[in-house]
Write an enzyme that holds these catalytic residues in place. Structure first.
Site, PDB file in Angstrom:
ATOM      1  CG  ASP A 202      -1.930   1.034   1.287  1.00  0.00           C
ATOM      2  OD1 ASP A 202      -2.790   1.022   0.400  1.00  0.00           O
ATOM      3  OD2 ASP A 202      -1.908   1.893   2.201  1.00  0.00           O
ATOM      4  CD  GLU A 260      -1.958   2.501  -3.719  1.00  0.00           C
ATOM      5  OE1 GLU A 260      -3.031   3.049  -3.961  1.00  0.00           O
ATOM      6  OE2 GLU A 260      -1.419   2.579  -2.605  1.00  0.00           O
TER       7      GLU A 260
END
Ligand code: NOJ
Ligand code: CA
Length: 516
Positions: A202, A260
């Protein structure tokens, strides 16, 4: 099995809250996912990415992690996770999970300690606490806004401020502190020892912060948008963090990580997939491209340019839990659905790795929800000006009928309401319908499996205006027609079409695969 299994894998993103509810409380969970694994086997994907299921007060639906080494009771427990992992592995599905290293929950034991400890203490040193500016330190330490709206600083009772790039319930960790890094390594090993096959990282371009936390010159960024000029991201120190993560993964051959990384500059993005950093980085240009041949082609060219010479395969994605679903992006209704069918052949026809977002195989659109049910923190933090991401997170319809369509038992209210009129989108309606989106995805994954291509090699072919055509390694040819007029097919044997050909030609908003 090969350690390189991920190089041409099709991953399926399970947004755990919205996939399937195993205990009937209206919220998706690990047992619900376990009970629906056969859907994924029949679909033909290779691997799963599970969004965070760790202990969390759910201020950002699990991206606020209070204990990264346990399961939230809402989603199950460690025993449920182990059963799910074993069942998935028995079916040949790899399992990757989300890792949230940029921030923790404000209910993490470390943050509770930080609040009780004085300014300058080691406990505060795990987060980013600063004195404020101006008289009495009443102004935040700098001018950074939060991605979810409002300032990125929150003041605590003794007058100091802490940084939260996302919600105040998500304090940013201090990655200059070796304890933070050591704890992430412990988390990685905890899950790798249980048998997971990898991670999605993330905010993979976050974590490291620019030295001195300088003011930003651009502060009118749109909420939830990712801008290359945003100095809070892509700070040079981020690469040391990826090297640390890779060092741990290398102790577990066959494990992998995808980042990401919202960085558009090709040269900057390429740095993240150096041999000692991430295995993969999402190409978000394919999410941002509109349904136009030039934009789609440019997204592909950029990604091929990013990976060229790195040894990493390209990594494509059209939808995820943060963006408008592509059926809706491409035009809603029948037009959106027709284009999404063609886009599926584009995505799965490209060489390398593809990520699917749960529900795209059913052709789910975004669903606009009434104000009073919105849950994304952005809605409240923006003062009701930005609706947030709930519209792409509606629970999946499994069975025709009335809401909740087999997601939960009849009569149960799901965590986000499911709309009327989704019977035809339900998995069981689509199962036996040869022309359904579900069967298009199944067929495409079947053809793809027989025509592997990992190197990223792709040859562009001449194509009529408004079309793009390429031959990938292994010989599969893909032609996509974004116009509304039919075009002739390239040479080859038709393997799959997104809609039936008309008089032997490819109609508008359609795609075809051909083999030699
Ligand atoms: C990116 C995740 O995909 C998103 O859902 C989340 O809100 C932010 N990171 C913060 O963790
Ligand atoms: Ca549940």
């Amino acid at each position: 099995m090969s350690n390189n299994w991920w190089r041409d894998a099709v991953f399926y993103q399970v947004y755990v809250r919205s996939f399937a509810d195993g205990n009937g409380d209206g919220i998706g969970d690990l047992e619900g996912l376990r009970s629906r694994l056969d859907h994924l086997v029949t679909l033909g994907v290779d691997a799963l990415w599970l969004t965070p299921f760790y202990t969390s007060p759910m201020a950002d639906h699990g991206y606020d992690v209070a204990d990264p080494r346990d399961v939230d009771p809402q989603f199950g427990d460690l025993a449920t996770f182990d059963r799910l992992l074993a069942d998935a592995h028995d079916r040949g599905l790899r399992v990757t999970i989300d890792l949230v290293p940029n921030h923790s929950s404000d209910r993490h034991v470390w943050f509770a300690e930080a609040l009780l400890a004085p300014p300058g203490s080691p406990a505060r040193g795990r987060y980013i606490f600063r004195d404020g500016r101006g008289p009495g330190g009443d102004e935040p330490p700098n001018n950074w806004p939060s991605i979810f709206g409002g300032p990125a600083w929150h003041r605590v009772p003794d007058g100091q401020w802490y940084l939260h790039i996302f919600a105040p319930e998500q304090p940013d960790l201090n990655w200059d502190n070796p304890e933070v890094s050591a704890d992430l390594a412990t988390t990685l090993r905890f899950w790798l020892d249980r048998g997971v096959d990898g991670f999605r990282i993330d905010v993979g371009h976050g974590m490291a912060k620019p030295a001195g936390l300088p003011d930003m010159t651009v502060t009118d960024l749109k909420l939830l948008e990712n801008d290359d000029d945003d100095l809070r991201f892509n700070a040079p120190g981020v690469h040391d963090i990826h090297r640390m993560i890779r060092g741990v993964l290398d102790e577990y051959p066959g494990s992998m990580a995808v980042g990401e990384v919202w960085v558009r500059d090709d040269d900057e993005l390429r740095k993240y997939i150096r041999p000692d950093e991430l295995h993969l980085s999402f190409n978000f240009r394919s999410v941002e491209a509109r349904w136009r041949a030039d934009e789609l082609r440019s997204a592909v060219e950029h990604e091929l340019h990013v990976v060229a010479g790195t040894g990493s395969p390209p990594c494509w994605v059209l939808s995820n839990h943060d963006v408008v679903r592509h059926v809706s992006r491409y035009g809603e209704g029948l037009v959106g659905e027709r284009r999404a069918r063609a886009a599926a052949l584009l995505l799965l026809g490209l060489p390398g790795v593809a990520y699917l977002y749960n529900g795209e195989e059913l052709g789910l659109p975004n669903v606009e929800l009434p104000d009073e049910v919105l849950q994304d923190p952005t809605w409240v933090r923006s003062g009701g000006t930005e609706r947030g991401r709930d519209a792409c997170r509606i629970p999946l319809p499994w069975a025709a009928g009335e809401p909740p369509y087999g997601f939960s038992p009849a009569g149960v209210e799901t965590w986000l309401p499911m709309p009327a009129g989704w019977s035809l989108l339900a998995a069981d309606s689509q199962d036996g319908d040869e022309g359904s989106m579900l069967n298009l995805y199944r067929a495409a994954l079947g053809v793809r499996r027989k025509n592997p291509a990992v190197s990223g090699d792709l040859e562009w072919l001449d194509a009529p205006a408004g079309c793009l055509a390429f031959r990938r390694e292994g010989g599969l040819v893909c032609l996509v027609n974004t116009t509304n007029a039919p075009v002739d097919l390239p040479a080859g044997e038709v393997a799959l079409t997104s809609v039936p050909l008309v008089d032997g030609r490819l109609p508008g908003d359609a795609a075809v695969w051909l083999t030699a």
